[in-house]
Design an enzyme around this catalytic site. Structure first.
Site, PDB file in Angstrom:
ATOM      1  N   HIS A   1       0.858  -1.228  -0.251  1.00  0.00           N
ATOM      2  CA  HIS A   1       0.077  -0.505   0.053  1.00  0.00           C
ATOM      3  C   HIS A   1       0.756   1.221   0.262  1.00  0.00           C
ATOM      4  O   HIS A   1       0.351   2.479   0.218  1.00  0.00           O
ATOM      5  CB  HIS A   1      -0.909   0.136   1.421  1.00  0.00           C
ATOM      6  CG  HIS A   1      -1.977  -1.237   0.967  1.00  0.00           C
ATOM      7  ND1 HIS A   1      -3.181  -1.400   0.424  1.00  0.00           N
ATOM      8  CD2 HIS A   1      -1.438  -1.986   2.026  1.00  0.00           C
ATOM      9  CE1 HIS A   1      -3.345  -2.404   1.219  1.00  0.00           C
ATOM     10  NE2 HIS A   1      -2.822  -3.096   1.924  1.00  0.00           N
TER      11      HIS A   1
ATOM     12  N   HIS B   1      -7.994  -3.791  -0.190  1.00  0.00           N
ATOM     13  CA  HIS B   1      -7.776  -5.195  -0.119  1.00  0.00           C
ATOM     14  C   HIS B   1      -8.485  -5.774  -1.430  1.00  0.00           C
ATOM     15  O   HIS B   1      -7.935  -7.464  -1.601  1.00  0.00           O
ATOM     16  CB  HIS B   1      -7.450  -6.162   0.754  1.00  0.00           C
ATOM     17  CG  HIS B   1      -6.395  -5.573   1.396  1.00  0.00           C
ATOM     18  ND1 HIS B   1      -7.360  -5.195   2.841  1.00  0.00           N
ATOM     19  CD2 HIS B   1      -5.316  -5.166   2.033  1.00  0.00           C
ATOM     20  CE1 HIS B   1      -6.775  -4.012   3.676  1.00  0.00           C
ATOM     21  NE2 HIS B   1      -5.312  -4.905   3.202  1.00  0.00           N
TER      22      HIS B   1
END
Length: 335
Positions: free
Chosen positions: A58, A220
């Site tokens: 991320h 996700h």
């Protein structure tokens, strides 16, 4: 699958090595296993520590916000997977300067479970901790069940507020309280044009048609609230802002900071086109925008798409947002 990596097994380690090679004067590794990063800036004794943790994949979240006026430490796991409680506990110990540590992280089961165990472990050593969870994603649950919401790009604003409060030498209770206040005024929502590929999985996290867009997906690859036919940039902005304003209405005279966050595969030009429409919507409401953030702040590998975050400000939150901050991936000096 095409990725510029050496192997799926060394992806996290190689990334961490790259960070240290590039920015070793600003951050340092706590262990040789390359899972805990701590600030290289000298910390004043008596300052509250601020830490986070989460899965890799991320960047700049989470590692990119370890620095001055931001986080003191970050632990990472494999892609989209929580680090262990033991690594979190080691990080907390390293970032305690005598007045306790705030654990600030997204509302995900693995992170909650492991941080709880880590805090229980260090509290046996008389290290005081508090936990504040980020729950800014309006798409992931309705207002009546807001405690179930995911933490997404709004956590960047929370890191900034907590770090500034700690730098002002607030105590642990005060740092936690002002961070919680900030999060009560932060809402986010995203849209994806493509899935991402986790290196060890080697396949897309979800499927979407070439002419489709997923509204409200998670970082996700969690399902969103609906799949629509592809929209214009203005329509995307209207959809995301519209859902946020249903949840957190704004009125004339309010002040906000706006973040348009690329998810990893969206050109800056496209982010700016969306921001243009967000600016028009809020200006029509006579809401003033302060310190806009446009760019990649919380990504999901190579996912195409973006999110919009609105942070409603009072004078205290504005001053904390404006306070100086610097990390290898973030500075607010040009905001």
């Amino acid at each position: 699958m095409k990725k510029i990596i050496n192997s799926a097994d060394t992806f996290v380690r190689d990334t961490m090595e790259g960070i240290i090679c590039a920015y070793g004067d600003k951050v340092k590794l706590l262990h040789e296993d390359f899972q805990v990063l701590v600030s290289g800036y000298p910390a004043r004794e008596g300052k509250v520590g601020v830490v986070t943790a989460g899965g890799s994949g991320h960047l700049p979240v989470f590692l990119g916000y370890v620095g001055k006026g931001l986080l003191d430490g970050c632990a990472v796991g494999e892609v989209f997977a929580s680090p262990s409680a033991a690594k979190m506990a080691d990080m907390i110990r390293a970032c305690d300067k005598g007045r306790g540590v705030l654990c600030l992280y997204g509302n995900y089961n693995g992170d909650r479970f492991n941080f709880t165990m880590a805090c229980e472990e260090v509290e046996l050593e008389d290290i005081q901790t508090k936990m504040v969870l980020v729950k800014d994603d309006v798409a992931s649950s309705d207002p009546e069940h807001a405690d179930k919401r995911r933490g997404v790009a709004g956590m960047v604003y929370a890191f900034k507020i907590a770090g500034a409060a700690a730098d002002k030498m607030m105590n642990l209770e005060e740092v936690a309280a002002v961070t919680a206040k900030a999060l009560n005024n932060i809402r986010s929502m995203g849209a994806a044009l493509s899935p991402c590929i986790v290196p060890k999985a080697g396949k897309p996290t979800f499927a979407i048609g070439e002419d489709e867009i997923e509204i409200g997906m998670g970082i996700h690859g969690e399902a969103g609230i609906e799949v629509r036919k592809m929209m214009t940039a203005d329509e995307i902005a209207e959809t995301l802002v519209g859902e946020i304003l249903k949840d957190m209405p704004l009125k004339e005279g309010d002040q906000v900071s706006v973040m348009v966050n690329g998810l990893g595969g969206t050109p800056l030009e496209e982010q700016l086109i969306v921001y243009r429409k967000v600016h028009q919507i809020l200006s029509h409401l006579r809401v003033r925008i302060r310190m806009p953030h446009i760019g990649e702040y919380a990504t999901s590998m190579e996912m195409a798409g973006l999110s919009v975050t609105i942070f409603k400000l009072d004078q205290e939150l504005l001053e904390l947002l404006k306070a100086p901050a610097e990390s290898p991936f973030y500075t607010n000096t040009n905001k």
